[in-house]
Write a protein that holds these residues in place. Structure first.
Motif, mmCIF file in Angstrom:
data_model
loop_
_atom_site.group_PDB
_atom_site.id
_atom_site.type_symbol
_atom_site.label_atom_id
_atom_site.label_comp_id
_atom_site.label_asym_id
_atom_site.label_seq_id
_atom_site.Cartn_x
_atom_site.Cartn_y
_atom_site.Cartn_z
ATOM 1 N N ASP A 38 -0.991 7.973 -11.393
ATOM 2 C CA ASP A 38 -1.373 6.944 -12.203
ATOM 3 C C ASP A 38 -2.332 6.061 -11.493
ATOM 4 O OD1 ASP A 38 -0.302 4.407 -10.463
ATOM 5 O OD2 ASP A 38 1.205 5.876 -10.222
ATOM 6 N N ASP A 39 -3.213 5.127 -12.168
ATOM 7 C CA ASP A 39 -4.228 4.425 -11.692
ATOM 8 C C ASP A 39 -4.064 3.984 -10.412
ATOM 9 O OD1 ASP A 39 -5.534 5.267 -14.119
ATOM 10 O OD2 ASP A 39 -5.321 3.385 -14.939
ATOM 11 N N LYS A 40 -3.317 2.952 -10.203
ATOM 12 C CA LYS A 40 -2.915 2.452 -9.058
ATOM 13 C C LYS A 40 -2.716 3.405 -7.808
ATOM 14 C CE LYS A 40 -0.434 -0.972 -6.732
ATOM 15 N NZ LYS A 40 0.847 -2.201 -6.573
ATOM 16 N N SER A 41 -1.943 4.578 -7.954
ATOM 17 C CA SER A 41 -1.883 5.610 -6.820
ATOM 18 C C SER A 41 -2.968 6.247 -6.589
ATOM 19 C CB SER A 41 -0.796 6.188 -7.375
ATOM 20 O OG SER A 41 0.390 5.735 -7.474
ATOM 21 N N TYR A 42 -3.697 6.419 -7.480
ATOM 22 C CA TYR A 42 -5.064 7.332 -7.570
ATOM 23 C C TYR A 42 -6.090 6.463 -6.658
ATOM 24 C CZ TYR A 42 -9.535 9.299 -8.527
ATOM 25 O OH TYR A 42 -10.973 9.694 -7.998
ATOM 26 N N LEU A 43 -6.076 5.267 -7.050
ATOM 27 C CA LEU A 43 -7.117 4.149 -6.275
ATOM 28 C C LEU A 43 -6.674 4.121 -4.907
ATOM 29 C CD1 LEU A 43 -7.823 1.824 -9.277
ATOM 30 C CD2 LEU A 43 -9.147 3.924 -8.373
ATOM 31 N N LEU A 44 -5.685 3.872 -4.734
ATOM 32 C CA LEU A 44 -4.997 3.720 -3.354
ATOM 33 C C LEU A 44 -5.217 5.132 -2.366
ATOM 34 C CD1 LEU A 44 -1.437 1.682 -3.913
ATOM 35 C CD2 LEU A 44 -3.808 1.048 -2.567
ATOM 36 N N ALA A 45 -4.922 6.009 -3.015
ATOM 37 C CA ALA A 45 -5.196 7.446 -2.347
ATOM 38 C C ALA A 45 -6.543 7.801 -2.059
ATOM 39 C CB ALA A 45 -4.568 8.434 -3.148
ATOM 40 N N MET A 46 -7.388 7.438 -2.931
ATOM 41 C CA MET A 46 -8.882 7.438 -2.525
ATOM 42 C C MET A 46 -9.452 6.536 -1.672
ATOM 43 S SD MET A 46 -10.188 10.024 -4.065
ATOM 44 C CE MET A 46 -11.881 9.915 -3.722
ATOM 45 N N SER A 48 -7.634 5.451 0.672
ATOM 46 C CA SER A 48 -7.183 5.733 1.927
ATOM 47 C C SER A 48 -7.926 7.066 2.455
ATOM 48 C CB SER A 48 -5.493 6.202 1.699
ATOM 49 O OG SER A 48 -5.151 6.657 3.142
ATOM 50 N N ILE A 49 -8.203 7.858 1.631
ATOM 51 C CA ILE A 49 -8.977 9.085 1.795
ATOM 52 C C ILE A 49 -10.436 8.723 2.348
ATOM 53 C CG2 ILE A 49 -10.296 11.175 1.153
ATOM 54 C CD1 ILE A 49 -7.638 11.480 -0.833
ATOM 55 N N ASN A 50 -10.954 7.992 1.721
ATOM 56 C CA ASN A 50 -12.381 7.539 2.201
ATOM 57 C C ASN A 50 -12.383 6.867 3.490
ATOM 58 O OD1 ASN A 50 -13.404 8.508 -0.073
ATOM 59 N ND2 ASN A 50 -13.128 6.381 -1.249
ATOM 60 N N ARG A 51 -11.381 6.156 3.934
ATOM 61 C CA ARG A 51 -11.299 5.758 5.466
ATOM 62 C C ARG A 51 -10.971 6.656 6.139
ATOM 63 N NH1 ARG A 51 -8.534 1.624 2.456
ATOM 64 N NH2 ARG A 51 -6.375 2.357 2.887
ATOM 65 N N ALA A 52 -10.040 7.563 5.940
ATOM 66 C CA ALA A 52 -9.668 8.766 6.932
ATOM 67 C C ALA A 52 -10.508 9.845 7.218
ATOM 68 C CB ALA A 52 -8.520 9.302 6.355
ATOM 69 N N ILE A 53 -11.680 10.043 6.313
ATOM 70 C CA ILE A 53 -12.753 10.836 6.550
ATOM 71 C C ILE A 53 -13.920 10.443 7.577
ATOM 72 C CG2 ILE A 53 -14.207 10.285 4.499
ATOM 73 C CD1 ILE A 53 -14.225 13.666 4.278
ATOM 74 N N MET A 130 -11.409 0.272 -13.264
ATOM 75 C CA MET A 130 -12.188 0.946 -11.869
ATOM 76 C C MET A 130 -11.881 2.286 -11.768
ATOM 77 S SD MET A 130 -13.546 0.827 -9.162
ATOM 78 C CE MET A 130 -13.845 -0.834 -8.003
ATOM 79 N N ARG A 131 -11.029 3.138 -12.182
ATOM 80 C CA ARG A 131 -10.877 4.623 -11.925
ATOM 81 C C ARG A 131 -11.697 5.100 -13.023
ATOM 82 N NH1 ARG A 131 -5.399 8.013 -12.227
ATOM 83 N NH2 ARG A 131 -6.410 9.790 -12.038
ATOM 84 N N LYS A 132 -11.821 4.426 -14.075
ATOM 85 C CA LYS A 132 -12.852 4.960 -15.210
ATOM 86 C C LYS A 132 -14.348 4.992 -14.275
ATOM 87 C CE LYS A 132 -10.416 4.506 -19.012
ATOM 88 N NZ LYS A 132 -9.941 3.247 -20.327
ATOM 89 N N ALA A 133 -14.579 3.965 -13.711
ATOM 90 C CA ALA A 133 -16.191 3.730 -13.308
ATOM 91 C C ALA A 133 -16.179 4.544 -12.126
ATOM 92 C CB ALA A 133 -16.298 2.111 -12.735
ATOM 93 N N PHE A 134 -15.067 4.987 -11.393
ATOM 94 C CA PHE A 134 -15.196 5.704 -10.157
ATOM 95 C C PHE A 134 -14.980 7.110 -10.219
ATOM 96 C CE2 PHE A 134 -13.212 7.665 -6.262
ATOM 97 C CZ PHE A 134 -14.052 7.245 -5.470
ATOM 98 N N GLU A 135 -13.840 7.674 -10.934
ATOM 99 C CA GLU A 135 -13.503 8.909 -10.730
ATOM 100 C C GLU A 135 -14.434 9.786 -11.437
ATOM 101 O OE1 GLU A 135 -9.342 11.405 -11.597
ATOM 102 O OE2 GLU A 135 -9.734 9.678 -12.810
ATOM 103 N N GLY A 136 -14.814 9.646 -12.582
ATOM 104 C CA GLY A 136 -15.842 10.577 -13.379
ATOM 105 C C GLY A 136 -17.123 10.705 -12.564
ATOM 106 N N PRO A 137 -17.711 9.711 -12.464
ATOM 107 C CA PRO A 137 -18.928 9.827 -11.575
ATOM 108 C C PRO A 137 -18.905 10.516 -10.288
ATOM 109 C CG PRO A 137 -18.935 7.501 -12.757
ATOM 110 C CD PRO A 137 -17.397 8.258 -12.809
#
Length: 166
Positions: A38-46, A48-53, A130-137
């Motif tokens: 779902d949108d919230k889980s996706y955004l939270l995961a991304m 977290s990943i963006n910080r971890a990398i 936010m997900r639409k603005a982020f995920e596709g691009p």
């Protein structure tokens, strides 16, 4: 005989292979794994990943390839344009333009925008927007840079096994 040039070649192959593997695995495991969230889980995961990398090992490989690929091509240059030099120079160009350039110009700004987004307290519509603005691009640019780093590695591998005089 193992020379300075050979050492650079091996280390260049290593860091470029690690980057190709990272981007390949991300494309075929992380992105598909996150897509059904779902949108919230996706955004939270991304977020977290963006910080971890952003860690020292990633930076050594990511920036190391930027420095080592042109150095490796230079060390393969013999005063004229050979097939070996051409492969090594093209490997550097694909990495620097296709991976590094796209990352800096497109993926990092998207990551920063997502990082600044306050997920908690956002409405379902805001999360969706936010997900639409982020995920596709982000995924489109990621696919291009993944292709570029894989091509870079293939060119580097071929160039690394060609004799200097070709």
């Amino acid at each position: 005989m193992f020379t300075f040039s050979n050492s650079i070649s091996v280390f260049t192959l290593l860091v470029t292979a690690l980057m190709a593997g990272l981007f390949y695995s991300y494309s075929f495991s992380v992105n598909p794994g996150l897509a059904p969230l779902d949108d919230k889980s996706y955004l939270l995961a991304m977020q977290s990943i963006n910080r971890a990398i952003l860690n020292p090992i990633f930076f050594i490989c990511f920036f190391g390839s930027v420095a080592l690929l042109p150095l490796n091509a230079y060390l393969g240059y013999e005063g004229n344009i050979t097939l070996k030099f051409s492969f090594l120079a093209l490997a550097a160009a694909f990495y620097i333009i296709g991976l590094f350039g796209i990352t800096i110009l497109y993926n990092v700004p998207l990551n920063e925008s997502l990082g600044a987004f306050k997920i908690e307290g956002s409405s379902a519509e805001q999360l969706s927007d936010m997900r639409k603005a982020f995920e596709g691009p982000w995924n489109r640019w990621h696919s291009i840079r993944t292709g570029a780093v894989i091509i870079s590695f293939i060119l580097l591998a071929i160039g690394s096994v060609l004799p200097k005089s070709t």
